[in-house]
Design an enzyme around this catalytic site. Structure first.
Site, short mmCIF file in Angstrom:
data_model
loop_
_atom_site.label_atom_id
_atom_site.label_comp_id
_atom_site.label_asym_id
_atom_site.label_seq_id
_atom_site.Cartn_x
_atom_site.Cartn_y
_atom_site.Cartn_z
N GLY A 126 0.82 -1.22 0.00
CA GLY A 126 0.00 0.00 0.00
C GLY A 126 0.85 1.26 0.00
CB VAL A 129 0.81 4.34 4.64
CG1 VAL A 129 1.53 4.50 5.97
CG2 VAL A 129 -0.03 5.59 4.33
CG LEU A 188 -5.34 -7.41 7.71
CD1 LEU A 188 -5.43 -5.89 7.84
CD2 LEU A 188 -4.69 -7.97 8.97
CB ALA A 198 -7.17 -0.21 5.56
CE1 TYR A 243 0.11 5.57 10.08
CE2 TYR A 243 0.30 3.24 9.50
CZ TYR A 243 0.88 4.44 9.84
OH TYR A 243 2.24 4.53 9.97
CG ASP A 299 -10.29 12.42 6.24
OD1 ASP A 299 -10.03 11.24 5.93
OD2 ASP A 299 -10.47 13.31 5.39
CE1 TYR A 312 -11.32 3.16 4.30
CE2 TYR A 312 -11.89 5.48 4.54
CZ TYR A 312 -10.94 4.47 4.57
OH TYR A 312 -9.64 4.77 4.84
CE LYS A 316 -9.18 2.84 8.52
NZ LYS A 316 -8.00 1.92 8.47
CD1 TRP A 365 -8.91 14.01 2.33
CD2 TRP A 365 -8.42 15.62 0.87
NE1 TRP A 365 -10.04 14.78 2.15
CE2 TRP A 365 -9.77 15.77 1.26
CE3 TRP A 365 -7.88 16.53 -0.04
CZ2 TRP A 365 -10.58 16.79 0.77
CZ3 TRP A 365 -8.69 17.55 -0.53
CH2 TRP A 365 -10.02 17.67 -0.13
N1 NAP Z 1 -5.85 6.48 1.03
C1 NAP Z 1 -6.34 7.49 1.73
O1 NAP Z 1 -6.65 8.57 1.20
C2 NAP Z 1 -6.50 7.38 3.23
C3 NAP Z 1 -7.13 8.43 3.91
C4 NAP Z 1 -7.27 8.33 5.29
C5 NAP Z 1 -6.80 7.22 5.97
N2 NAP Z 1 -6.23 6.21 5.28
C6 NAP Z 1 -5.79 5.03 6.03
O2 NAP Z 1 -4.37 4.96 5.97
C7 NAP Z 1 -3.96 3.58 5.96
C8 NAP Z 1 -3.07 3.31 4.76
O3 NAP Z 1 -3.84 3.58 3.58
P1 NAP Z 1 -3.19 3.47 2.11
O4 NAP Z 1 -3.79 4.55 1.29
O5 NAP Z 1 -1.71 3.34 2.23
O6 NAP Z 1 -3.82 2.07 1.64
P2 NAP Z 1 -3.69 1.37 0.20
O7 NAP Z 1 -2.64 2.04 -0.60
O8 NAP Z 1 -5.06 1.22 -0.35
O9 NAP Z 1 -3.13 -0.07 0.62
C9 NAP Z 1 -3.90 -0.94 1.36
C10 NAP Z 1 -3.06 -2.14 1.73
O10 NAP Z 1 -3.89 -3.03 2.46
C11 NAP Z 1 -3.72 -4.34 1.91
N3 NAP Z 1 -4.90 -5.15 2.14
C12 NAP Z 1 -6.16 -4.96 1.69
N4 NAP Z 1 -6.94 -5.97 2.08
C13 NAP Z 1 -6.17 -6.82 2.80
C14 NAP Z 1 -6.38 -8.05 3.47
N5 NAP Z 1 -7.58 -8.64 3.47
N6 NAP Z 1 -5.36 -8.63 4.10
C15 NAP Z 1 -4.13 -8.06 4.10
N7 NAP Z 1 -3.86 -6.92 3.48
C16 NAP Z 1 -4.86 -6.30 2.84
C17 NAP Z 1 -3.50 -4.07 0.43
O11 NAP Z 1 -3.00 -5.23 -0.18
P3 NAP Z 1 -3.31 -5.53 -1.75
O12 NAP Z 1 -2.27 -4.75 -2.48
O13 NAP Z 1 -3.18 -7.01 -1.85
O14 NAP Z 1 -4.71 -5.04 -2.01
C18 NAP Z 1 -2.51 -2.93 0.54
O15 NAP Z 1 -1.23 -3.40 0.85
C19 NAP Z 1 -5.25 2.76 5.99
O16 NAP Z 1 -5.56 2.44 7.33
C20 NAP Z 1 -6.31 3.72 5.47
O17 NAP Z 1 -7.60 3.41 5.95
C21 NAP Z 1 -6.04 6.26 3.92
#
Ligand code: NAP
Length: 296
Positions: free
Chosen positions: A12, A14, A45, A68, A107, A110, A133, A137, A158
């Protein structure tokens, strides 16, 4: 102290950045849904047994959960799966951490807020998510804090970066294909570079290793907001991205009502980082500075 740091979600945005900046803090072990590239282990997960058995084998003293279910719109029709990954799994991670006396860094988002406020949200503000979502969370946050122990819930927003699926890369791609981009101007938040989140996380963990923080770790456990500074709309964010791109289509503002999506999003979700600054002395840069750095 010798750290054994398990990073879940290495593919992912982060998670990938965490893999770049954690190694100086100890032995790093990666896990993801598939055991590919940076992942030494596979953890699903959505499968509680997989979580428990893999972590008991690894025996880390720090777990960072960057995985996530992040597909905000798709979650509206996959609520059960999103709940397993975002709502249930974090509680299981917290239980295993308690059993191993390990620190859990998790993590959140918002999108736990309804976006009706007009000043930056603080950690104590009432939550009221308006989509699946955000609800899942929030359930994850509650599950972690109900278990207690040594945990940090870092709410960010974001998120973008040069790795993974995100708004920056989508705009850059669309800029090469279109002469005009229409982007919503009535949702306000703080774009946050994934690298800043990962670096801030590594600084927090380094601080927690020191005797002063170790002595107070139970009181420091809890919820922190962690975003880049300032606030903007998706429209202005897109304008800044396009200004720094090779191709520069016209960016036009539109209203959320003119761009309907399956999931509702908060109109205003700026997060105050005061608690993070006061507790750890960590202050993420303004979103414009971070974007310039990311694209330089
Ligand atoms: N993106 C945003 O804008 C945003 C905003 C606010 C908070 N957050 C939070 O910040 C954190 C990091 O977000 P991100 O944007 O880095 O996420 P991301 O790029 O969407 O990556 C999600 C990661 O979770 C893995 N994943 C999904 N389902 C899974 C499962 N069942 N078992 C194990 N791994 C699984 C994915 O693996 P695959 O590659 O196999 O799918 C990927 O490695 C999360 O907690 C998210 O909720 C994100």
């Amino acid at each position: 102290m010798h750290n054994r740091i398990l990073i879940i979600g290495t593919s992912g945005q982060v998670g990938w950045e965490l893999c770049q900046c954690m190694p100086p803090l100890g032995e790093m072990i990666g896990a993801d849904r598939q055991q590919l590239k940076l992942a030494n282990y596979a953890i699903d997960l959505a499968n509680p047994d997989s979580i428990r058995s893999v972590i008991r084998q690894i025996k880390p003293n720090i777990i960072i959960n960057a995985a996530a279910y992040t597909a905000v719109d798709k979650a509206e029709t996959e609520a059960e799966l999103a709940h397993k990954i975002n709502g249930v799994a974090p509680g299981i991670l917290a239980e295993v951490c308690l059993e191993l006396d390990a620190l859990l860094v998790h993590y959140s988002t918002d999108y736990v807020f309804n976006g009706q406020q007009n000043r930056a949200y603080v950690e104590e503000d009432a939550v009221n998510p308006i989509g699946v979502y955000g609800r899942t969370k929030l359930a994850g946050e509650q599950a972690v804090s109900a278990v207690g122990g040594k945990y940090l819930i870092l709410r960010t927003a974001w998120v973008y970066g040069l790795h993974g699926k995100n708004f920056l890369l989508t705009m850059q791609h669309l800029a090469t294909e279109r002469k005009e981009l229409k982007v919503v101007s009535d949702q306000i938040g703080s774009p946050t570079w994934s690298r800043m989140i990962a670096q801030a996380t590594s600084h927090i963990i380094a601080k927690l290793d020191s005797p002063f923080y170790q002595a107070n770790i139970e009181e420091l456990a809890g919820l922190y907001h962690i975003t880049c500074g300032g606030e903007t709309s998706w429209y202005q964010f897109a304008k800044n991205i396009v200004a720094l791109s090779d191709k520069q289509p016209t960016v036009l503002p539109i209203k959320t009502v003119d761009y309907p999506t399956p999931a509702k999003r908060p109109a205003y979700s700026v997060l105050s980082n005061k608690k993070l600054v006061n507790t750890f002395g960590i202050n993420l840069p303004h979103w414009e500075q971070a974007l310039n750095l990311c694209l330089s």
